[in-house]
Design a protein around this motif. Structure first.
Motif, PDB file in Angstrom:
ATOM      1  N   ALA A  29     -71.819  90.457 -82.020  1.00  0.00           N
ATOM      2  CA  ALA A  29     -72.344  91.814 -81.802  1.00  0.00           C
ATOM      3  C   ALA A  29     -72.886  92.431 -83.089  1.00  0.00           C
ATOM      4  CB  ALA A  29     -71.251  92.701 -81.212  1.00  0.00           C
ATOM      5  N   SER A  30     -72.161  92.290 -84.187  1.00  0.00           N
ATOM      6  CA  SER A  30     -72.596  92.949 -85.429  1.00  0.00           C
ATOM      7  C   SER A  30     -73.880  92.341 -85.978  1.00  0.00           C
ATOM      8  CB  SER A  30     -71.483  92.922 -86.477  1.00  0.00           C
ATOM      9  OG  SER A  30     -71.182  91.605 -86.865  1.00  0.00           O
ATOM     10  N   VAL A  31     -74.024  91.025 -85.882  1.00  0.00           N
ATOM     11  CA  VAL A  31     -75.252  90.403 -86.380  1.00  0.00           C
ATOM     12  C   VAL A  31     -76.422  90.721 -85.441  1.00  0.00           C
ATOM     13  CG1 VAL A  31     -76.384  88.204 -86.942  1.00  0.00           C
ATOM     14  CG2 VAL A  31     -74.015  88.601 -87.643  1.00  0.00           C
ATOM     15  N   ASN A  32     -76.209  90.614 -84.144  1.00  0.00           N
ATOM     16  CA  ASN A  32     -77.307  90.869 -83.204  1.00  0.00           C
ATOM     17  C   ASN A  32     -77.781  92.313 -83.218  1.00  0.00           C
ATOM     18  OD1 ASN A  32     -77.227  88.212 -82.477  1.00  0.00           O
ATOM     19  ND2 ASN A  32     -76.823  88.559 -80.323  1.00  0.00           N
ATOM     20  N   THR A  33     -76.880  93.255 -83.494  1.00  0.00           N
ATOM     21  CA  THR A  33     -77.299  94.664 -83.509  1.00  0.00           C
ATOM     22  C   THR A  33     -77.581  95.189 -84.908  1.00  0.00           C
ATOM     23  OG1 THR A  33     -75.009  95.444 -83.571  1.00  0.00           O
ATOM     24  CG2 THR A  33     -76.016  95.183 -81.394  1.00  0.00           C
ATOM     25  N   GLY A  34     -77.098  94.504 -85.932  1.00  0.00           N
ATOM     26  CA  GLY A  34     -77.241  95.000 -87.296  1.00  0.00           C
ATOM     27  C   GLY A  34     -78.483  94.526 -88.029  1.00  0.00           C
ATOM     28  N   GLY A  91     -90.307  77.243 -73.749  1.00  0.00           N
ATOM     29  CA  GLY A  91     -91.234  76.273 -74.324  1.00  0.00           C
ATOM     30  C   GLY A  91     -91.354  76.333 -75.835  1.00  0.00           C
ATOM     31  N   VAL A  92     -90.580  77.204 -76.472  1.00  0.00           N
ATOM     32  CA  VAL A  92     -90.637  77.371 -77.925  1.00  0.00           C
ATOM     33  C   VAL A  92     -89.327  76.886 -78.537  1.00  0.00           C
ATOM     34  CG1 VAL A  92     -90.851  79.090 -79.772  1.00  0.00           C
ATOM     35  CG2 VAL A  92     -92.156  79.371 -77.664  1.00  0.00           C
ATOM     36  N   ALA A  93     -89.412  76.199 -79.669  1.00  0.00           N
ATOM     37  CA  ALA A  93     -88.218  75.729 -80.367  1.00  0.00           C
ATOM     38  C   ALA A  93     -87.329  76.924 -80.712  1.00  0.00           C
ATOM     39  CB  ALA A  93     -88.609  74.986 -81.632  1.00  0.00           C
ATOM     40  N   HIS A  94     -86.012  76.751 -80.533  1.00  0.00           N
ATOM     41  CA  HIS A  94     -85.071  77.849 -80.735  1.00  0.00           C
ATOM     42  C   HIS A  94     -83.757  77.303 -81.280  1.00  0.00           C
ATOM     43  CE1 HIS A  94     -83.577  81.884 -80.093  1.00  0.00           C
ATOM     44  NE2 HIS A  94     -82.546  81.404 -79.407  1.00  0.00           N
ATOM     45  N   ILE A  95     -83.054  78.107 -82.064  1.00  0.00           N
ATOM     46  CA  ILE A  95     -81.750  77.722 -82.613  1.00  0.00           C
ATOM     47  C   ILE A  95     -80.752  78.839 -82.335  1.00  0.00           C
ATOM     48  CG2 ILE A  95     -80.448  77.142 -84.695  1.00  0.00           C
ATOM     49  CD1 ILE A  95     -82.998  75.941 -85.836  1.00  0.00           C
ATOM     50  N   ALA A  96     -79.559  78.441 -81.915  1.00  0.00           N
ATOM     51  CA  ALA A  96     -78.467  79.382 -81.667  1.00  0.00           C
ATOM     52  C   ALA A  96     -77.167  78.738 -82.168  1.00  0.00           C
ATOM     53  CB  ALA A  96     -78.383  79.712 -80.181  1.00  0.00           C
ATOM     54  N   MET A 105     -66.030  77.001 -74.906  1.00  0.00           N
ATOM     55  CA  MET A 105     -67.214  77.071 -75.759  1.00  0.00           C
ATOM     56  C   MET A 105     -68.031  78.306 -75.397  1.00  0.00           C
ATOM     57  SD  MET A 105     -68.534  73.158 -76.164  1.00  0.00           S
ATOM     58  CE  MET A 105     -68.563  72.825 -74.416  1.00  0.00           C
ATOM     59  N   TYR A 106     -68.648  78.912 -76.418  1.00  0.00           N
ATOM     60  CA  TYR A 106     -69.480  80.101 -76.238  1.00  0.00           C
ATOM     61  C   TYR A 106     -70.817  79.888 -76.941  1.00  0.00           C
ATOM     62  CZ  TYR A 106     -65.175  82.405 -74.861  1.00  0.00           C
ATOM     63  OH  TYR A 106     -64.014  82.733 -74.219  1.00  0.00           O
ATOM     64  N   LEU A 107     -71.876  80.426 -76.353  1.00  0.00           N
ATOM     65  CA  LEU A 107     -73.198  80.412 -76.958  1.00  0.00           C
ATOM     66  C   LEU A 107     -73.474  81.794 -77.521  1.00  0.00           C
ATOM     67  CD1 LEU A 107     -75.891  78.900 -77.485  1.00  0.00           C
ATOM     68  CD2 LEU A 107     -76.692  79.871 -75.324  1.00  0.00           C
ATOM     69  N   SER A 108     -73.722  81.846 -78.831  1.00  0.00           N
ATOM     70  CA  SER A 108     -74.089  83.089 -79.503  1.00  0.00           C
ATOM     71  C   SER A 108     -75.569  82.989 -79.850  1.00  0.00           C
ATOM     72  CB  SER A 108     -73.247  83.276 -80.772  1.00  0.00           C
ATOM     73  OG  SER A 108     -73.656  84.430 -81.469  1.00  0.00           O
ATOM     74  N   ASP A 109     -76.372  83.751 -79.132  1.00  0.00           N
ATOM     75  CA  ASP A 109     -77.820  83.696 -79.277  1.00  0.00           C
ATOM     76  C   ASP A 109     -78.336  85.085 -79.646  1.00  0.00           C
ATOM     77  OD1 ASP A 109     -80.418  82.776 -79.197  1.00  0.00           O
ATOM     78  OD2 ASP A 109     -80.421  82.297 -77.064  1.00  0.00           O
ATOM     79  N   ILE A 110     -79.495  85.126 -80.264  1.00  0.00           N
ATOM     80  CA  ILE A 110     -80.113  86.382 -80.648  1.00  0.00           C
ATOM     81  C   ILE A 110     -80.562  87.124 -79.379  1.00  0.00           C
ATOM     82  CG2 ILE A 110     -82.340  85.250 -80.975  1.00  0.00           C
ATOM     83  CD1 ILE A 110     -82.974  87.184 -83.180  1.00  0.00           C
ATOM     84  N   ASN A 111     -80.376  88.424 -79.346  1.00  0.00           N
ATOM     85  CA  ASN A 111     -80.801  89.266 -78.222  1.00  0.00           C
ATOM     86  C   ASN A 111     -80.272  88.811 -76.872  1.00  0.00           C
ATOM     87  OD1 ASN A 111     -82.294  90.921 -79.974  1.00  0.00           O
ATOM     88  ND2 ASN A 111     -84.035  89.532 -79.861  1.00  0.00           N
ATOM     89  N   ALA A 112     -79.046  88.304 -76.857  1.00  0.00           N
ATOM     90  CA  ALA A 112     -78.419  87.875 -75.604  1.00  0.00           C
ATOM     91  C   ALA A 112     -76.922  88.128 -75.706  1.00  0.00           C
ATOM     92  CB  ALA A 112     -78.688  86.396 -75.363  1.00  0.00           C
ATOM     93  N   PRO A 113     -76.265  88.336 -74.585  1.00  0.00           N
ATOM     94  CA  PRO A 113     -74.815  88.513 -74.641  1.00  0.00           C
ATOM     95  C   PRO A 113     -74.126  87.206 -75.030  1.00  0.00           C
ATOM     96  CG  PRO A 113     -75.572  88.450 -72.371  1.00  0.00           C
ATOM     97  CD  PRO A 113     -76.801  88.434 -73.231  1.00  0.00           C
ATOM     98  N   LEU A 114     -72.935  87.297 -75.556  1.00  0.00           N
ATOM     99  CA  LEU A 114     -72.114  86.132 -75.847  1.00  0.00           C
ATOM    100  C   LEU A 114     -71.679  85.551 -74.512  1.00  0.00           C
ATOM    101  CD1 LEU A 114     -70.664  84.538 -78.132  1.00  0.00           C
ATOM    102  CD2 LEU A 114     -68.725  86.079 -77.790  1.00  0.00           C
ATOM    103  N   VAL A 115     -72.017  84.292 -74.259  1.00  0.00           N
ATOM    104  CA  VAL A 115     -71.723  83.720 -72.947  1.00  0.00           C
ATOM    105  C   VAL A 115     -70.902  82.437 -73.057  1.00  0.00           C
ATOM    106  CG1 VAL A 115     -73.727  84.695 -71.773  1.00  0.00           C
ATOM    107  CG2 VAL A 115     -73.941  82.503 -72.903  1.00  0.00           C
ATOM    108  N   PRO A 116     -69.933  82.267 -72.140  1.00  0.00           N
ATOM    109  CA  PRO A 116     -69.207  80.999 -72.091  1.00  0.00           C
ATOM    110  C   PRO A 116     -70.138  79.911 -71.565  1.00  0.00           C
ATOM    111  CG  PRO A 116     -68.449  82.476 -70.349  1.00  0.00           C
ATOM    112  CD  PRO A 116     -69.445  83.234 -71.172  1.00  0.00           C
TER     113      PRO A 116
END
Length: 141
Positions: A29-34, A91-96, A105-116
């Motif tokens: 949350a802090s990185v995605n909003t900060g 269709g675009v290369a992405h890193i999370a 396991m959880y996926l922490s992605d930019i501009n997305a909620p933390l999801v299991p």
């Protein structure tokens, strides 16, 4: 290779059960909003630049790999097992970031909620591994 790396991630995470979901949630949350999203062209005048955590902090902005590298830095400081994951998003290369807390396991992605996540819902092409001296030198500390 993806299954092998995730198996290592799962095995090592279970050995260090001191990592907490709350810490992961706070980092996400802090990185995605900060910080704000900005292209490498806008920040550095070139098409691709992997910013160090210090560069990301100084800019207050970055693209997906800069967010992921900074999150990785914070997770490493807190002893939370994680890995960077590369995939196609629209269709675009992405890193999370994938992290494991208490067997989940959880996926922490930019501009997305933390999801299991589970192996069944990852469509990753490969894991990003510190294979080059440049990456190890710039991002391992």
């Amino acid at each position: 290779m993806l299954k092998l790396i995730l198996a290592v991630l799962i095995a090592t995470a279970s050995q260090g059960a001191f990592a907490s979901y709350e810490a992961l949630k706070n980092i996400h949350a802090s990185v995605n909003t900060g910080f704000i999203y900005a292209t490498d062209q806008a920040l550095y005048g070139k098409s691709d630049h992997w910013a160090t955590p210090a560069e990301f902090l100084a800019n207050g902005a970055g693209d997906c790999e800069d967010f992921a590298i900074y999150k990785s830095h914070l997770l490493k400081e807190r002893g939370i097992e994680h890995a960077l994951v590369y995939f196609k998003k629209g269709g675009v290369a992405h890193i999370a970031v994938i992290a494991q807390i208490d067997g989940q396991m959880y996926l922490s992605d930019i501009n997305a909620p933390l999801v299991p996540i589970s192996l069944g819902n990852i469509k990753a092409k490969k894991m990003i591994v510190a294979q080059t001296e440049r990456f190890v030198e710039r991002f391992s500390s």
